[in-house]
Design a protein around this motif. Structure first.
Motif, PDB file in Angstrom:
ATOM      1  N   GLU A   1      47.654  -7.553  18.499  1.00 33.48           N
ATOM      2  CA  GLU A   1      48.832  -7.711  17.643  1.00 33.48           C
ATOM      3  C   GLU A   1      48.463  -7.735  16.150  1.00 33.48           C
ATOM      4  OE1 GLU A   1      51.914  -7.739  18.822  1.00 33.48           O
ATOM      5  OE2 GLU A   1      51.217  -7.599  20.895  1.00 33.48           O
ATOM      6  N   LYS A   2      47.256  -8.158  15.844  1.00 32.12           N
ATOM      7  CA  LYS A   2      46.847  -8.375  14.451  1.00 32.12           C
ATOM      8  C   LYS A   2      46.297  -7.118  13.784  1.00 32.12           C
ATOM      9  CE  LYS A   2      46.194 -11.822  11.411  1.00 32.12           C
ATOM     10  NZ  LYS A   2      47.212 -12.804  11.023  1.00 32.12           N
ATOM     11  N   LEU A   3      45.656  -6.247  14.553  1.00 34.06           N
ATOM     12  CA  LEU A   3      44.945  -5.115  13.982  1.00 34.06           C
ATOM     13  C   LEU A   3      45.896  -4.156  13.269  1.00 34.06           C
ATOM     14  CD1 LEU A   3      41.839  -4.491  14.193  1.00 34.06           C
ATOM     15  CD2 LEU A   3      42.489  -2.609  15.690  1.00 34.06           C
ATOM     16  N   THR A   4      45.562  -3.805  12.023  1.00 35.36           N
ATOM     17  CA  THR A   4      46.387  -2.879  11.248  1.00 35.36           C
ATOM     18  C   THR A   4      45.645  -1.584  10.902  1.00 35.36           C
ATOM     19  OG1 THR A   4      45.734  -3.969   9.167  1.00 35.36           O
ATOM     20  CG2 THR A   4      47.765  -4.724  10.217  1.00 35.36           C
ATOM     21  N   THR A   5      44.308  -1.612  10.946  1.00 31.68           N
ATOM     22  CA  THR A   5      43.516  -0.433  10.589  1.00 31.68           C
ATOM     23  C   THR A   5      42.387  -0.249  11.589  1.00 31.68           C
ATOM     24  OG1 THR A   5      43.969  -0.736   8.222  1.00 31.68           O
ATOM     25  CG2 THR A   5      42.094   0.655   8.817  1.00 31.68           C
ATOM     26  N   ILE A   6      42.245   0.985  12.088  1.00 28.67           N
ATOM     27  CA  ILE A   6      41.116   1.286  12.973  1.00 28.67           C
ATOM     28  C   ILE A   6      40.621   2.694  12.682  1.00 28.67           C
ATOM     29  CG2 ILE A   6      42.559   2.144  14.872  1.00 28.67           C
ATOM     30  CD1 ILE A   6      40.482   0.813  16.785  1.00 28.67           C
ATOM     31  N   TYR A   7      39.315   2.845  12.641  1.00 30.32           N
ATOM     32  CA  TYR A   7      38.686   4.149  12.457  1.00 30.32           C
ATOM     33  C   TYR A   7      37.868   4.466  13.706  1.00 30.32           C
ATOM     34  CZ  TYR A   7      39.888   4.808   7.531  1.00 30.32           C
ATOM     35  OH  TYR A   7      40.566   5.024   6.365  1.00 30.32           O
ATOM     36  N   LEU A   8      38.193   5.583  14.345  1.00 33.47           N
ATOM     37  CA  LEU A   8      37.499   6.025  15.562  1.00 33.47           C
ATOM     38  C   LEU A   8      37.067   7.482  15.495  1.00 33.47           C
ATOM     39  CD1 LEU A   8      39.742   4.297  18.246  1.00 33.47           C
ATOM     40  CD2 LEU A   8      37.272   3.976  18.044  1.00 33.47           C
ATOM     41  N   GLU A   9      37.327   8.142  14.381  1.00 33.53           N
ATOM     42  CA  GLU A   9      37.012   9.562  14.286  1.00 33.53           C
ATOM     43  C   GLU A   9      35.510   9.799  14.476  1.00 33.53           C
ATOM     44  OE1 GLU A   9      38.300  10.790  10.454  1.00 33.53           O
ATOM     45  OE2 GLU A   9      37.175   9.236   9.388  1.00 33.53           O
ATOM     46  N   ASN A  10      35.194  11.004  14.922  1.00 35.43           N
ATOM     47  CA  ASN A  10      33.815  11.403  15.198  1.00 35.43           C
ATOM     48  C   ASN A  10      33.173  10.581  16.312  1.00 35.43           C
ATOM     49  OD1 ASN A  10      33.907  13.399  13.143  1.00 35.43           O
ATOM     50  ND2 ASN A  10      33.404  11.853  11.597  1.00 35.43           N
ATOM     51  N   ASN A  11      34.003  10.196  17.278  1.00 34.64           N
ATOM     52  CA  ASN A  11      33.566   9.655  18.561  1.00 34.64           C
ATOM     53  C   ASN A  11      34.123  10.568  19.647  1.00 34.64           C
ATOM     54  OD1 ASN A  11      32.215   6.830  18.440  1.00 34.64           O
ATOM     55  ND2 ASN A  11      33.893   6.685  16.960  1.00 34.64           N
ATOM     56  N   PRO A  12      33.488  10.649  20.808  1.00 35.69           N
ATOM     57  CA  PRO A  12      34.047  11.442  21.899  1.00 35.69           C
ATOM     58  C   PRO A  12      35.468  11.036  22.272  1.00 35.69           C
ATOM     59  CG  PRO A  12      31.770  10.893  22.385  1.00 35.69           C
ATOM     60  CD  PRO A  12      32.135  10.137  21.137  1.00 35.69           C
ATOM     61  N   CYS A  13      35.760   9.730  22.214  1.00 31.39           N
ATOM     62  CA  CYS A  13      37.089   9.256  22.608  1.00 31.39           C
ATOM     63  C   CYS A  13      38.194   9.735  21.677  1.00 31.39           C
ATOM     64  CB  CYS A  13      37.106   7.732  22.697  1.00 31.39           C
ATOM     65  SG  CYS A  13      36.855   6.874  21.115  1.00 31.39           S
TER      66      CYS A  13
END
Length: 214
Positions: free
Chosen positions: A176-188
């Motif tokens: 509920e708290k997370l506002t920013t996530i970076y996942l680019e350049n991962n297989p997922c």
């Protein structure tokens, strides 16, 4: 009171006033942390972009709140028993492990990008953490962050993380708290409907990689 210096070493700092609260010695050729034992009131220590290999001689800095050691040659975390640090940067060093942060329960921001870390560990006690940057490492999964209920920013880009479901399970405490996530350049991040899936996991997300949502 703060002090910014250009140095080849820390010798001579023993003569600096013990009332000093901020010390900036970045972008030099310092190879050893020394002669700062008397700086009991120091709150900010910046030693980034030097030639440090070891974290040492900081045990007397009991009021230290910010420690910046990015762009050095440090291989092992050693916070010398300090527990009040709120912001800590060890970006662009030679770390292979995240062990060593367990007692830093006041930590709010932790920056560990551009190292050789293969496993997320030693984080479960850092319940005040708001920002965690472990981008550009060698991670294949997301672990040990279930207890981080205050986490707002999570940087995981440029790793080898395979499963979005694994990210969802690991970050359940901050869903509920997370506002920013970076996942680019991962297989997922190459999976079908990647953005939609992440938005479903984190209902209050405002930014995924370079995509910003109202």
């Amino acid at each position: 009171m703060f002090l910014s210096m250009k140095l080849l070493h820390c010798m001579g700092l023993s003569k600096v006033s013990n009332t000093l609260k901020e010390l900036y010695v970045s972008k030099n050729e310092v190879t050893k942390i020394e002669e700062i034992d008397h700086l009991h009131q120091l709150q900010i220590l910046e030693l980034g972009s030097n030639r440090l290999r070891v974290m040492e001689n900081m045990q007397n800095l009991t009021n230290l709140q910010e420690l910046w050691l990015g762009r050095n040659r440090i291989k092992v975390v050693n916070l010398c028993g300090l527990k009040c640090i709120k912001k800590l940067s060890l970006q662009s060093n030679r770390l292979l492990s995240m062990k060593g942060f367990e007692e830093c329960v006041a930590l709010e921001e932790l920056y560990l990008s551009h190292n050789g870390i293969a496993k997320m560990e030693g984080l479960s006690t850092l319940v005040n953490l708001r920002v965690l940057d472990v981008s550009s490492n060698k991670l294949t999964s997301v672990d040990d962050i279930q207890n981080l209920t205050c986490l707002e920013d999570l940087w995981l880009n440029d790793n080898q993380i395979e499963s979005l479901e694994g990210v969802s399970e690991a970050a359940v405490g901050s869903r509920e708290k997370l506002t920013t996530i970076y996942l680019e350049n991962n297989p997922c991040a190459k999976s079908t409907n990647y953005l939609a899936f992440v938005r479903q996991i984190f209902p209050n997300i405002q930014q995924i990689d370079s995509s910003v949502f109202a």
